[in-house]
Design a protein around this motif. Structure first.
Motif, PDB file in Angstrom:
ATOM      1  N   VAL B 200     -57.642  10.162 -93.505  1.00 34.89           N
ATOM      2  CA  VAL B 200     -58.019  11.414 -93.212  1.00 34.89           C
ATOM      3  C   VAL B 200     -57.608  11.614 -91.702  1.00 34.89           C
ATOM      4  O   VAL B 200     -58.072  10.821 -91.042  1.00 34.89           O
ATOM      5  CB  VAL B 200     -59.372  11.527 -93.469  1.00 34.89           C
ATOM      6  CG1 VAL B 200     -59.872  13.042 -93.234  1.00 34.89           C
ATOM      7  CG2 VAL B 200     -59.968  11.011 -94.873  1.00 34.89           C
ATOM      8  N   ASN B 205     -58.109  21.067 -85.129  1.00 37.38           N
ATOM      9  CA  ASN B 205     -58.181  21.929 -85.967  1.00 37.38           C
ATOM     10  C   ASN B 205     -58.656  21.577 -87.224  1.00 37.38           C
ATOM     11  O   ASN B 205     -59.006  22.475 -87.932  1.00 37.38           O
ATOM     12  CB  ASN B 205     -56.805  22.424 -86.425  1.00 37.38           C
ATOM     13  CG  ASN B 205     -55.866  22.879 -85.159  1.00 37.38           C
ATOM     14  OD1 ASN B 205     -56.652  23.727 -84.235  1.00 37.38           O
ATOM     15  ND2 ASN B 205     -54.828  22.358 -85.127  1.00 37.38           N
ATOM     16  N   HIS B 207     -59.560  18.688 -90.258  1.00 39.20           N
ATOM     17  CA  HIS B 207     -59.146  17.289 -91.044  1.00 39.20           C
ATOM     18  C   HIS B 207     -58.242  17.673 -91.963  1.00 39.20           C
ATOM     19  O   HIS B 207     -58.164  18.842 -92.830  1.00 39.20           O
ATOM     20  CB  HIS B 207     -60.214  16.289 -91.286  1.00 39.20           C
ATOM     21  CG  HIS B 207     -61.051  16.946 -92.388  1.00 39.20           C
ATOM     22  ND1 HIS B 207     -62.392  17.452 -92.342  1.00 39.20           N
ATOM     23  CD2 HIS B 207     -60.875  16.573 -93.789  1.00 39.20           C
ATOM     24  CE1 HIS B 207     -62.777  17.694 -93.414  1.00 39.20           C
ATOM     25  NE2 HIS B 207     -61.990  17.232 -94.355  1.00 39.20           N
ATOM     26  N   THR B 208     -57.211  16.552 -92.412  1.00 32.43           N
ATOM     27  CA  THR B 208     -56.230  16.770 -93.328  1.00 32.43           C
ATOM     28  C   THR B 208     -56.171  15.477 -94.201  1.00 32.43           C
ATOM     29  O   THR B 208     -56.282  14.324 -93.446  1.00 32.43           O
ATOM     30  CB  THR B 208     -55.007  16.878 -92.557  1.00 32.43           C
ATOM     31  OG1 THR B 208     -55.090  17.796 -91.553  1.00 32.43           O
ATOM     32  CG2 THR B 208     -53.822  17.209 -93.616  1.00 32.43           C
ATOM     33  N   ASP B 209     -56.435  15.407 -95.273  1.00 31.37           N
ATOM     34  CA  ASP B 209     -56.192  14.337 -96.205  1.00 31.37           C
ATOM     35  C   ASP B 209     -54.877  13.685 -96.772  1.00 31.37           C
ATOM     36  O   ASP B 209     -53.940  14.758 -96.744  1.00 31.37           O
ATOM     37  CB  ASP B 209     -56.989  14.498 -97.570  1.00 31.37           C
ATOM     38  CG  ASP B 209     -58.396  14.812 -97.360  1.00 31.37           C
ATOM     39  OD1 ASP B 209     -59.204  13.710 -96.807  1.00 31.37           O
ATOM     40  OD2 ASP B 209     -58.982  15.697 -98.032  1.00 31.37           O
ATOM     41  N   LEU B 210     -54.602  12.488 -96.257  1.00 27.45           N
ATOM     42  CA  LEU B 210     -53.374  11.809 -97.088  1.00 27.45           C
ATOM     43  C   LEU B 210     -53.767  10.988 -98.150  1.00 27.45           C
ATOM     44  O   LEU B 210     -54.434  10.105 -97.815  1.00 27.45           O
ATOM     45  CB  LEU B 210     -52.623  11.082 -95.757  1.00 27.45           C
ATOM     46  CG  LEU B 210     -52.132  11.683 -94.599  1.00 27.45           C
ATOM     47  CD1 LEU B 210     -51.480  10.563 -93.575  1.00 27.45           C
ATOM     48  CD2 LEU B 210     -51.209  12.777 -94.760  1.00 27.45           C
ATOM     49  N   ALA B 225     -46.768  13.264 -88.761  1.00 28.34           N
ATOM     50  CA  ALA B 225     -47.589  14.060 -88.379  1.00 28.34           C
ATOM     51  C   ALA B 225     -47.810  14.198 -86.791  1.00 28.34           C
ATOM     52  O   ALA B 225     -48.153  15.090 -86.022  1.00 28.34           O
ATOM     53  CB  ALA B 225     -49.191  13.785 -89.090  1.00 28.34           C
TER      54      ALA B 225
END
Lengths: 232, 232
Positions: B200, B205, B207-210, B225
Motif C-alpha cells: 500500500v 494524496n 493511499h494506493t494499493d499494489l 511510482a
C-alpha cells in the motif's frame, strides 16, 4: 548430487547400519511476530557432520533451525524455529522408535537458545514516543542434550560447546554436567559462519585437539572418533 | 548475469542519471559475542527494489544487513550488521557527496531494529544453575529514515512499514511522523521471507494499493511510482 554420491561411496563405512540423529543451526526465539533472538550459527558444522555420517553409511536425521543451507545428499531434514520445537521433535524421534529402529548416536551441534522470551507479543511492538524500551522477561529453554542423555536407554550422546573464553575449563565442566561421553569444543565467535574450524574433543580420558581444517574434513574426523569410541 | 543485463536493458529508463541509496535486510543487535536480536526480514523486497532501480537506469548503492542473498547485478553493496552501523554508512554516503554526485532518492526498506542491547556482554553469557535469566537493558537505535528526511536538503525519501495490524492507520501516521513524501506499507509477518508481497503506497494524496504479486514485479511498480512522483 552425483558428485556427492561418488565422494560418499569412497568414505569408509564406519557407521554402517547405525541410526544418527543430529541437531544443527541456530534457533529463533520470537519477541513479537517479526522480531526474535537468534545467534550467529550458520549451521555449516552440523550440516557437515550430517553429511559425514551419511558418507560413513549411517541413516541420518537432521533437526535444523533456520539456515540458508541445502540439505546434504541422502539426509532427512526436519526444520524447526525455536528451541522448544527442536526439543519436541528430537524427543519424538527418540521415543517413537521401536527397539529395532532405535537411534544409536545423537549429536547435538545446534546452537540452541538457552532462554526464550516469556512475554512474547502477538502484535508487533511499537516504539514509544518517550523512548522507553520493551521489558523482556526470559525463561530457560529445555536442555535438549541433557534431557536425551538422561533417558533410561540413551543413544551415544555427543555435545558441542561454543565458548568465547576458557574453552578447556568450560568444555570438561560441560561434559561432566551434561553427563555425555563425548563433548566437542570450539571457539564460538571464531567459527560461526566460517568454512573452517578447530575442535577439541573431551571424553573421560581427557582431551584431544583436531587442528584447524575445513569443517567437512573435521566432520569426517569427528565421525571416525565417534565410531572408534563405539567400538565400531 | 547476461540474462539480468538483458532484462535490465528492456526496462524503461525512468531513473536514468539518478542516484539511489537503499537499505535492505534485517539488522543484528548483539547480546554477547554469539547471540543477538534480529527479525524475520529476508532482504528480498529491498534487493528487488535495488535491482529494479538499476534496471530503470539509476546508479544504485545498497546498504544491507546480514542476508544470504546475492548482490543484484550492477548494484554496489555495503554490508553492515547493526542499526547503528547502517545509520553511519547511510549518513556517510549522503554527506560525503559533492553537489554533483548527490543522492536523489533514498529508499529505506531494511527492517531496522528499534532497540539495541545497552548492556551487551563481551563474553558469552552463561546459563546460571539457579535458572535465572540475563537482564537485558535496551536503548533506542537512531531512526535512519527520520534522520535522513530531516537533513537540510534531503533526497526524495521513501519509507517501508511492516505492520501486523491496522496497516492503514499506522501507515499514514508513520508517514506523517517521519515526514517523508512516500511510505510503503506491507503486512510484516505475511511477507517476511516470502517471494511475493502486497503493498500500500501512502502519500500526501492518500493511499494506493499494489495487489499481491511477485516482489520483483512490485519493486518495478514501486520504482515507476517513485519516478512519477519525481516528475521524471
Amino acid at each position: 548430487q552425483l558428485l556427492a554420491e561418488v565422494i560418499a561411496a569412497f568414505q569408509p563405512k564406519l557407521l554402517k547400519g547405525k541410526r544418527v540423529l543430529l541437531t544443527a543451526g541456530p534457533t529463533f526465539e520470537p519477541i513479537d511476530p517479526v522480531r526474535g533472538i537468534t545467534n550467529l550459527s550458520s549451521g555449516k558444522m552440523g550440516y557437515a557432520v550430517a553429511r559425514a555420517a551419511y558418507e560413513a553409511g549411517a541413516e541420518v536425521t537432521l533437526v535444523s533451525g533456520p539456515t540458508a543451507l541445502a540439505t546434504p545428499y541422502g539426509v532427512r531434514r526436519i526444520s524447526v524455529q525455536t528451541a522448544q520445537q527442536m526439543h519436541d521433535i528430537v524427543m519424538a524421534q527418540l521415543t517413537a522408535q521401536s527397539a529395532s529402529s532405535a537411534t544409536d548416536i545423537f549429536v547435538a551441534v545446534a546452537a540452541v537458545a538457552d532462554w526464550r522470551v516469556a512475554n512474547a507479543s502477538t502484535q508487533k511492538l511499537k516504539k514509544n514516543a518517550d523512548g522507553s524500551a520493551p521489558e523482556l522477561v526470559f525463561e530457560q529453554n529445555p536442555d535438549i542434550l541433557a534431557t536425551v542423555a538422561a533417558l533410561p536407554k540413551p543413544p551415544y550422546c555427543v555435545g558441542f560447546a561454543a565458548e568465547s573464553e576458557k574453552l578447556l575449563q568450560y568444555g570438561e565442566a560441560k561434559r561432566a554436567r551434561k553427563n555425555v561421553p563425548l563433548l566437542v569444543g570450539n571457539i564460538g565467535h571464531d567459527t560461526f559462519g566460517k568454512d573452517d574450524n578447530q575442535l577439541v574433543l573431551f571424553d573421560a580420558n581427557g582431551h584431544t585437539d583436531l587442528p584447524r581444517a575445513g569443517k567437512q574434513q573435521l566432520a569426517r574426523q569427528l565421525i571416525a572418533a565417534i565410531a572408534a569410541r563405539l567400538g565400531a
